[in-house]
Motif scaffolding. Structure first.
Motif, PDB file in Angstrom:
ATOM      1  N   ASN A  49       0.802  -1.222   0.000  1.00 40.78           N
ATOM      2  CA  ASN A  49       0.000   0.000   0.000  1.00 40.78           C
ATOM      3  C   ASN A  49       0.835   1.272   0.000  1.00 40.78           C
ATOM      4  OD1 ASN A  49      -2.264  -1.634   0.158  1.00 40.78           O
ATOM      5  ND2 ASN A  49      -2.452  -1.466   2.379  1.00 40.78           N
ATOM      6  N   PHE A  50       2.159   1.139  -0.053  1.00 41.79           N
ATOM      7  CA  PHE A  50       3.014   2.318  -0.016  1.00 41.79           C
ATOM      8  C   PHE A  50       2.795   3.218  -1.226  1.00 41.79           C
ATOM      9  CE2 PHE A  50       6.706   0.312   2.630  1.00 41.79           C
ATOM     10  CZ  PHE A  50       5.937   0.433   3.774  1.00 41.79           C
ATOM     11  N   LEU A  57      11.106   6.220   1.131  1.00 40.14           N
ATOM     12  CA  LEU A  57      11.449   6.267   2.555  1.00 40.14           C
ATOM     13  C   LEU A  57      11.841   4.883   3.065  1.00 40.14           C
ATOM     14  CD1 LEU A  57       8.558   8.550   3.921  1.00 40.14           C
ATOM     15  CD2 LEU A  57      10.945   9.213   3.578  1.00 40.14           C
ATOM     16  N   TRP A  58      11.067   3.882   2.669  1.00 46.72           N
ATOM     17  CA  TRP A  58      11.322   2.499   3.084  1.00 46.72           C
ATOM     18  C   TRP A  58      12.675   2.011   2.562  1.00 46.72           C
ATOM     19  CZ3 TRP A  58       9.251  -0.609   6.562  1.00 46.72           C
ATOM     20  CH2 TRP A  58       9.445  -1.992   6.482  1.00 46.72           C
ATOM     21  N   LYS A  60      15.304   3.732   1.855  1.00 50.80           N
ATOM     22  CA  LYS A  60      16.408   4.384   2.585  1.00 50.80           C
ATOM     23  C   LYS A  60      16.669   3.679   3.917  1.00 50.80           C
ATOM     24  CE  LYS A  60      15.820   8.984   0.575  1.00 50.80           C
ATOM     25  NZ  LYS A  60      15.407  10.392   0.818  1.00 50.80           N
ATOM     26  N   ILE A  61      15.595   3.305   4.620  1.00 48.39           N
ATOM     27  CA  ILE A  61      15.753   2.597   5.896  1.00 48.39           C
ATOM     28  C   ILE A  61      16.373   1.221   5.663  1.00 48.39           C
ATOM     29  CG2 ILE A  61      14.507   1.543   7.830  1.00 48.39           C
ATOM     30  CD1 ILE A  61      12.485   3.845   7.599  1.00 48.39           C
ATOM     31  N   MET A  62      15.899   0.522   4.633  1.00 49.59           N
ATOM     32  CA  MET A  62      16.423  -0.810   4.360  1.00 49.59           C
ATOM     33  C   MET A  62      17.891  -0.760   3.942  1.00 49.59           C
ATOM     34  SD  MET A  62      13.854  -2.481   5.251  1.00 49.59           S
ATOM     35  CE  MET A  62      14.532  -4.098   4.948  1.00 49.59           C
ATOM     36  N   LYS A  63      18.270   0.260   3.198  1.00 54.61           N
ATOM     37  CA  LYS A  63      19.675   0.408   2.808  1.00 54.61           C
ATOM     38  C   LYS A  63      20.555   0.636   4.021  1.00 54.61           C
ATOM     39  CE  LYS A  63      19.377   2.026  -1.989  1.00 54.61           C
ATOM     40  NZ  LYS A  63      19.649   3.165  -2.929  1.00 54.61           N
ATOM     41  N   GLU A  64      20.052   1.417   4.991  1.00 54.13           N
ATOM     42  CA  GLU A  64      20.818   1.655   6.205  1.00 54.13           C
ATOM     43  C   GLU A  64      20.928   0.385   7.043  1.00 54.13           C
ATOM     44  OE1 GLU A  64      22.801   4.521   8.888  1.00 54.13           O
ATOM     45  OE2 GLU A  64      22.483   4.218   6.741  1.00 54.13           O
ATOM     46  N   LEU A  65      19.854  -0.382   7.130  1.00 45.52           N
ATOM     47  CA  LEU A  65      19.912  -1.665   7.825  1.00 45.52           C
ATOM     48  C   LEU A  65      20.976  -2.565   7.207  1.00 45.52           C
ATOM     49  CD1 LEU A  65      16.120  -2.471   8.356  1.00 45.52           C
ATOM     50  CD2 LEU A  65      17.833  -2.407  10.175  1.00 45.52           C
ATOM     51  N   ASP A  66      21.032  -2.585   5.887  1.00 42.94           N
ATOM     52  CA  ASP A  66      21.995  -3.425   5.190  1.00 42.94           C
ATOM     53  C   ASP A  66      23.418  -2.932   5.417  1.00 42.94           C
ATOM     54  OD1 ASP A  66      22.206  -5.718   3.220  1.00 42.94           O
ATOM     55  OD2 ASP A  66      23.318  -4.174   2.124  1.00 42.94           O
ATOM     56  N   ALA A  67      23.601  -1.598   5.363  1.00 46.72           N
ATOM     57  CA  ALA A  67      24.947  -1.042   5.541  1.00 46.72           C
ATOM     58  C   ALA A  67      25.487  -1.347   6.934  1.00 46.72           C
ATOM     59  CB  ALA A  67      24.908   0.469   5.305  1.00 46.72           C
TER      60      ALA A  67
END
Length: 215
Positions: A49-50, A57-58, A60-67
């Protein structure tokens, strides 16, 4: 000269459905006696539903989690071993709870400092403002968060990556997830006028009934 501490990047989440809100009184979780009391909530997203902006936004958060996963645990976020917590989880893991399930993702957002909570009009929400009831399981909100790792020290009881909570903004109401109703909705049944018209003495010392007629 002391090394300056690097500030973590702050992200705004896509809109989520709130579950297990604990935003005004810090509490301990689990059985660890050394655990520090925290404020927090569980955020439930439905990525299908995004909006386009929320997808960004999602991501960017997932990329930071991965980094952070790669930097601190030497593995991509999706390939973290089972003994390392991932922060964002598949809602199917809690399919027995209302609001979770297939197609959802959730994360526990926590902080040791009380978060700010505001309305869409940026008015404060909280017990000291007389409107804490605006926050409940099922309402829709967004939050500002950071991504961090934990448990890197030897002897830590758990390790992984997680989302830290800064502030919360309520976006709109939603169906409650705890099946509670508002007090004003529970008392539509008409009240017997006798309770309003009679004096207290009229209901005292009555000896003509003992309740046997109501079996």
């Amino acid at each position: 000269m002391a090394e300056e501490k690097k500030e973590s990047t702050r992200f705004t989440t896509p809109v989520f459905r709130m579950s297990f809100p604990n935003l005004y009184v810090a509490r301990k979780s689990g059985d660890d006696p050394d655990a520090k009391p925290k404020f927090g909530l569980s955020a439930i997203w439905t990525p299908a539903n995004f909006t386009p902006r929320e997808k960004d936004l999602w991501l960017k958060i997932m990329k930071e989690l991965d980094a952070i996963s790669r930097k601190d645990f030497g593995s991509p976020w999706k390939e973290l071993p089972d003994n390392v917590r991932r922060g964002v989880r598949d809602g199917s893991a809690k399919s027995g709870l209302e609001g979770y399930g297939k197609g959802t993702r959730f994360a526990n957002l926590t902080t040791q400092s009380r978060p700010g909570v505001i309305t869409l009009a940026k008015e404060d929400i909280g017990p000291e403002h007389g409107n804490a009831e605006l926050i409940y399981p099922g309402c829709y909100c967004r939050a500002t968060v950071n991504v961090y790792s934990f448990g890197l020290k030897k002897g830590s009881k758990g390790k992984g990556v997680a989302l830290g909570l800064f502030n919360v903004q309520k976006i709109k109401d939603g169906d409650r997830l705890d099946n509670r109703t508002a007090a004003k909705d529970d008392f539509d049944e008409e009240l017997d006028s006798a309770w309003l018209d009679q004096e207290d003495s009229d209901f005292d010392n009555s000896d003509d009934t003992d309740g046997d007629d109501f079996e």
